[in-house]
Design a protein around this motif. Structure first.
Motif, short mmCIF file in Angstrom:
data_model
loop_
_atom_site.label_atom_id
_atom_site.label_comp_id
_atom_site.label_asym_id
_atom_site.label_seq_id
_atom_site.Cartn_x
_atom_site.Cartn_y
_atom_site.Cartn_z
N PRO A 1 30.36 72.32 17.37
CA PRO A 1 29.58 71.94 18.54
C PRO A 1 28.60 70.79 18.27
CG PRO A 1 29.75 74.31 18.43
CD PRO A 1 30.33 73.77 17.16
N GLU A 2 28.06 70.73 17.05
CA GLU A 2 27.14 69.64 16.71
C GLU A 2 27.82 68.28 16.76
OE1 GLU A 2 27.28 73.04 15.35
OE2 GLU A 2 27.08 72.27 13.32
N ASP A 3 29.12 68.28 16.45
CA ASP A 3 29.88 67.03 16.51
C ASP A 3 29.99 66.51 17.94
OD1 ASP A 3 30.26 67.23 13.74
OD2 ASP A 3 32.19 68.26 13.98
N ILE A 4 30.07 67.43 18.89
CA ILE A 4 30.12 67.02 20.30
C ILE A 4 28.82 66.32 20.67
CG2 ILE A 4 30.25 67.82 22.69
CD1 ILE A 4 31.97 70.16 21.64
N ALA A 5 27.70 66.91 20.31
CA ALA A 5 26.40 66.29 20.61
C ALA A 5 26.30 64.92 19.96
CB ALA A 5 25.26 67.19 20.13
N TYR A 6 26.76 64.80 18.73
CA TYR A 6 26.71 63.52 18.03
C TYR A 6 27.59 62.48 18.71
CZ TYR A 6 27.28 59.99 14.43
OH TYR A 6 27.31 58.79 13.77
N GLN A 7 28.79 62.86 19.12
CA GLN A 7 29.69 61.91 19.78
C GLN A 7 29.15 61.48 21.14
OE1 GLN A 7 32.09 60.28 18.42
NE2 GLN A 7 32.16 61.47 16.53
N VAL A 8 28.55 62.39 21.88
CA VAL A 8 27.94 62.03 23.18
C VAL A 8 26.79 61.06 22.95
CG1 VAL A 8 26.65 62.90 25.16
CG2 VAL A 8 28.70 64.08 24.39
N TRP A 9 25.99 61.30 21.91
CA TRP A 9 24.91 60.38 21.56
C TRP A 9 25.48 59.01 21.21
CZ3 TRP A 9 23.85 58.27 16.61
CH2 TRP A 9 22.68 57.51 16.57
N GLN A 10 26.56 58.98 20.40
CA GLN A 10 27.20 57.71 20.04
C GLN A 10 27.70 56.97 21.28
OE1 GLN A 10 26.49 56.55 17.11
NE2 GLN A 10 28.40 56.73 15.98
N LEU A 11 28.36 57.70 22.17
CA LEU A 11 28.87 57.08 23.39
C LEU A 11 27.74 56.50 24.24
CD1 LEU A 11 31.55 59.70 24.47
CD2 LEU A 11 32.00 57.33 23.83
N SER A 12 26.69 57.29 24.42
CA SER A 12 25.61 56.88 25.32
C SER A 12 24.78 55.73 24.76
CB SER A 12 24.72 58.06 25.68
OG SER A 12 24.07 58.54 24.52
N THR A 13 24.83 55.49 23.46
CA THR A 13 24.09 54.36 22.91
C THR A 13 24.94 53.09 22.88
OG1 THR A 13 24.70 54.96 20.64
CG2 THR A 13 22.59 55.78 21.47
N LYS A 14 26.25 53.21 23.06
CA LYS A 14 27.13 52.04 23.02
C LYS A 14 27.29 51.36 24.38
CE LYS A 14 30.04 53.57 19.22
NZ LYS A 14 31.37 54.00 18.83
N SER A 15 27.32 52.13 25.45
CA SER A 15 27.62 51.56 26.76
C SER A 15 27.13 52.50 27.85
CB SER A 15 29.14 51.35 26.89
OG SER A 15 29.42 50.61 28.04
N ASN A 16 27.39 52.12 29.08
CA ASN A 16 27.03 52.94 30.23
C ASN A 16 28.28 53.63 30.77
OD1 ASN A 16 24.30 52.15 30.29
ND2 ASN A 16 24.85 50.27 31.34
N TYR A 17 28.15 54.92 31.01
CA TYR A 17 29.28 55.71 31.50
C TYR A 17 28.87 56.44 32.77
CZ TYR A 17 31.12 54.90 26.88
OH TYR A 17 31.57 54.29 25.74
N GLU A 18 29.86 56.66 33.64
CA GLU A 18 29.61 57.50 34.80
C GLU A 18 29.41 58.93 34.31
OE1 GLU A 18 32.35 57.29 38.03
OE2 GLU A 18 32.69 55.15 37.73
N ASN A 19 28.65 59.70 35.06
CA ASN A 19 28.42 61.10 34.70
C ASN A 19 29.74 61.84 34.53
OD1 ASN A 19 25.68 60.72 34.81
ND2 ASN A 19 25.47 61.54 36.88
N GLU A 20 30.68 61.57 35.42
CA GLU A 20 31.97 62.26 35.38
C GLU A 20 32.74 61.93 34.10
OE1 GLU A 20 34.96 64.83 36.60
OE2 GLU A 20 32.92 64.60 37.36
N ALA A 21 32.65 60.70 33.60
CA ALA A 21 33.33 60.33 32.36
C ALA A 21 32.78 61.11 31.19
CB ALA A 21 33.21 58.82 32.12
N LEU A 22 31.46 61.21 31.10
CA LEU A 22 30.86 61.99 30.02
C LEU A 22 31.17 63.47 30.15
CD1 LEU A 22 27.43 60.20 29.57
CD2 LEU A 22 29.42 60.07 28.09
N LYS A 23 31.17 63.98 31.37
CA LYS A 23 31.51 65.39 31.60
C LYS A 23 32.92 65.67 31.13
CE LYS A 23 32.15 68.71 35.34
NZ LYS A 23 33.54 68.69 35.75
N GLN A 24 33.86 64.81 31.49
CA GLN A 24 35.24 64.99 31.07
C GLN A 24 35.37 64.90 29.55
OE1 GLN A 24 37.85 62.32 33.20
NE2 GLN A 24 37.11 63.04 35.18
#
Length: 82
Positions: free
Chosen positions: A35-58
């Motif tokens: 589960p910690e890897d999920i948090a890390y990957q979401v952090w990585q994604l959110s610092t690289k670009s802008n995503y719609e809420n639905e994209a991050l949810k998926q």
């Protein structure tokens, strides 16, 4: 772009997440094991670009299924340390 394809697993088994400019970002699912890897990957994604809420949810749901805290029906199976 249809919302059902904002995040998906490609033929190589990698997670593809589309940002607001429809640019693909690749997340190697073999690196998502806890589960910690999920948090890390979401952090990585959110610092690289802008995503719609639905994209991050998926993306979170796909990674959660990979880790085993969400079953294929979309139900959360992990509810703490029980």
């Amino acid at each position: 772009m249809e919302k059902s394809r904002l995040a998906y697993v490609n033929d190589e088994g990698d997670l593809i997440v589309k940002d607001v400019h429809q640019v693909d970002t690749v997340v190697t699912l073999t690196q998502v094991k806890k589960p910690e890897d999920i948090a890390y990957q979401v952090w990585q994604l959110s610092t690289k670009s802008n995503y719609e809420n639905e994209a991050l949810k998926q993306a979170i749901e796909i990674m959660a299924k990979q880790v085993g805290i969400m079953n294929v029906a979309g139900d959360w199976t992990y509810v703490g340390n029980a």
